[in-house]
Motif scaffolding. Structure first.
Motif, short mmCIF file in Angstrom:
data_model
loop_
_atom_site.label_atom_id
_atom_site.label_comp_id
_atom_site.label_asym_id
_atom_site.label_seq_id
_atom_site.Cartn_x
_atom_site.Cartn_y
_atom_site.Cartn_z
N UNK A 1 0.80 -1.22 0.00
CA UNK A 1 0.00 0.00 0.00
C UNK A 1 0.84 1.28 0.00
N UNK A 2 2.06 1.22 0.53
CA UNK A 2 2.86 2.44 0.62
C UNK A 2 3.53 2.82 -0.70
N UNK A 3 3.51 1.91 -1.68
CA UNK A 3 4.26 2.14 -2.92
C UNK A 3 3.83 3.42 -3.64
N UNK A 4 2.52 3.70 -3.64
CA UNK A 4 2.03 4.87 -4.37
C UNK A 4 1.96 6.13 -3.50
N UNK A 5 2.35 6.01 -2.24
CA UNK A 5 2.29 7.16 -1.34
C UNK A 5 3.65 7.80 -1.12
N UNK A 6 4.64 7.41 -1.93
CA UNK A 6 6.00 7.92 -1.75
C UNK A 6 6.06 9.45 -1.74
N UNK B 1 -6.06 7.07 -0.77
CA UNK B 1 -6.04 7.61 0.59
C UNK B 1 -5.06 8.76 0.73
N UNK B 2 -3.86 8.62 0.14
CA UNK B 2 -2.85 9.67 0.28
C UNK B 2 -3.24 10.95 -0.45
N UNK B 3 -3.98 10.82 -1.55
CA UNK B 3 -4.38 12.00 -2.32
C UNK B 3 -5.66 12.64 -1.79
N UNK B 4 -6.61 11.83 -1.34
CA UNK B 4 -7.91 12.37 -0.93
C UNK B 4 -7.97 12.77 0.55
N UNK B 5 -7.22 12.06 1.41
CA UNK B 5 -7.26 12.38 2.85
C UNK B 5 -5.84 12.71 3.33
#
Length: 467
Positions: free
Chosen positions: A25-30, A153-157
């Motif tokens: 899940x963390x891969x796209x939240x870098x 989640x990282x983009x919206x919240x």
């Protein structure tokens, strides 16, 4: 063991989904995490810390589940995992986040093996193929959905909700399992194999770190520690992994088969989306769909596996799965810049079907050849070898792919560098070099498949199940 199977299985699926999602899940939240915490150079450890500690603690949980019971060990693992999630959600720097991920990994090490042990406890042999296929589907689909969920989640919240969302879901699963699952554990004095635990933990950690960082000295030190672990286990009063495990042909074939599952699984997972985007020009969503098709073939074949292994035996079912994987591996090597994404999706569907037959048959075989009192240690071994296979396979395939790129582009390079070059307008030479690198990685995967036939052939064609 007495339980309300429906609610318990739902709770187990939730726990497995959380552990699988958090691996990817963390891969796209870098960008979001680095923007808040800095230290981009440390970010790879946010992923590696979780995977390494999960692998290290998997066999330990498996053994302890046999000694102290499945339910308490699963609840302990979930408690540690949720504590790590809480700390990760409130991390104030990258070092704190990495430590929180270590804690998550320690907890996750107990989730996958114990949920599959419980599946073996709750269901008879004839039904285990279906229920394990269901768990495999949850695990695979969750891992594939992880990056998309992390991005949303990282983009919206906030990226912090990547971890905090585990708390309400995980607590709900814990409550269901605590209230609806009951088991009887024989209470007697046990002598924990502390030295064996230390040797296994440090040895596995050193080997996996050495492979990840391409540090052969570290990997060799790990091999020495694992050899010392093997020597000690023949002398320990209650060994962490009993020596008889390695003398049983069914278990040996199951462990080797699981190692190959991990090695084979990693090829399409890493290189097919890369090929679809960098060579075929597909978007991220289409590339994700091509890989997701694998999660359709896997549960279908897994659900059918019970009929096969009850009729032709576990070994021949596993070999049938390997035959399907071999077909898909040959098809993967035929991918070119002119191929369609539909062809690539067919490859992954066949590959998933083969992996479903192989993975379920070796897991259920390992559980069936031992009694209830040893089911935890053998299931932990199967899961551990699958995780270790992924680490070994990733390192070997990366060496092949990056070596091909360096040769074709006239210098050192990596797949990631090549993808970035293509995104910045790289020419046809770069695109064809990437196609060649992925082609050679799939050729190497075909070699893994051939090795798999010899590994699974160790198993006897027929044996009398004990449980």
């Amino acid at each position: 063991m007495t339980s309300s199977r429906g609610p318990v299985v739902a709770g187990l699926m939730l726990t497995m989904a959380l552990a699988a999602v958090d691996a990817t899940i963390v891969a796209t939240a870098v960008p979001s995490i680095v923007r808040d915490l800095g230290s981009f150079s440390l970010f790879p450890w946010v992923i590696a810390a979780y995977m390494l500690t999960q692998a290290v603690f998997t066999p330990i949980y498996g053994r302890l589940a046999d000694v102290y019971g499945r339910k308490p060990l699963l609840l302990i693992g979930m408690g540690i995992f949720l504590a790590g999630s809480l700390f990760a959600g409130f991390a104030w720097n990258m070092h704190m986040l990495i430590l929180a991920r270590v804690l998550q990994g320690i907890g996750a090490g107990g989730i996958q093996p114990i949920t599959q042990v419980l599946a073996g406890d709750l269901y008879p042999l004839r039904e285990r193929g279906r229920i394990n296929a269901l768990f495999s589907t949850v695990w695979g689909a969750s891992a594939l959905l992880g990056p998309a969920l992390g991005g949303i989640l990282s983009e919206s919240i906030s990226w912090r909700w990547i971890f905090l969302i585990n708390l309400p879901i995980g607590l709900a699963a814990v409550v269901v399992i605590a209230l609806r699952l009951s088991e009887t554990v024989e209470r007697r004095h046990h002598k924990l194999d502390i030295l064996g635990t230390v040797l296994l933990t440090t040895g596995v950690l050193a080997v996996m770190l050495g492979l990840q960082e391409t540090s052969y000295g570290t990997a060799l030190a790990g091999v020495v520690l694992l050899a010392a672990f093997g020597w000690w286990e023949t002398r320990a009063a209650e060994p962490l992994i009993p020596p008889w495990v390695w003398r049983d042909r069914v278990l040996l074939g199951s462990f080797l088969g699981s190692l190959l599952v991990g090695m084979i699984l990693i090829g399409p997972a890493v290189y097919l989306p890369t090929f679809a985007q960098g060579v075929l020009g597909a978007g991220a969503i289409v590339a994700g769909f091509v890989l997701a098709v694998q999660s359709i073939g896997w549960p279908i074949a897994g659900a059918l596996s019970a009929r096969l292994y009850m009729r032709i035996g576990f070994r021949d079912t596993a070999l049938t799965g390997l035959a399907l994987i071999a077909v898909s591996a040959v098809m993967f090597t035929q991918l070119t810049a002119a191929s369609s994404v539909v062809y690539a999706a067919v490859c992954t569907f066949i590959n998933g079907a083969g992996l479903g037959l192989l993975s379920i048959s070796v897991l259920v075989a390992a559980q069936a050849v031992v009694g209830h009192e040893h089911r935890g240690v053998v299931t932990g071994g199967v899961v551990f070898f699958r995780i270790a296979g992924g680490a070994v396979g990733a390192s070997l395939l990366a060496a092949v792919a990056n070596g091909t790129l360096a040769d074709r582009l006239g210098g050192a390079g990596s797949v990631d560098d090549t993808i970035r070059a293509l995104e910045n307008g790289g020419d046809e030479t770069v695109r064809l070099a990437l196609a060649g690198a992925v082609h050679n990685a799939f050729l190497a995967m075909l070699i893994f498949v051939v090795a798999g036939f010899f590994a699974v052939a160790v198993m006897p064609r027929r044996f009398t199940p004990r449980s």
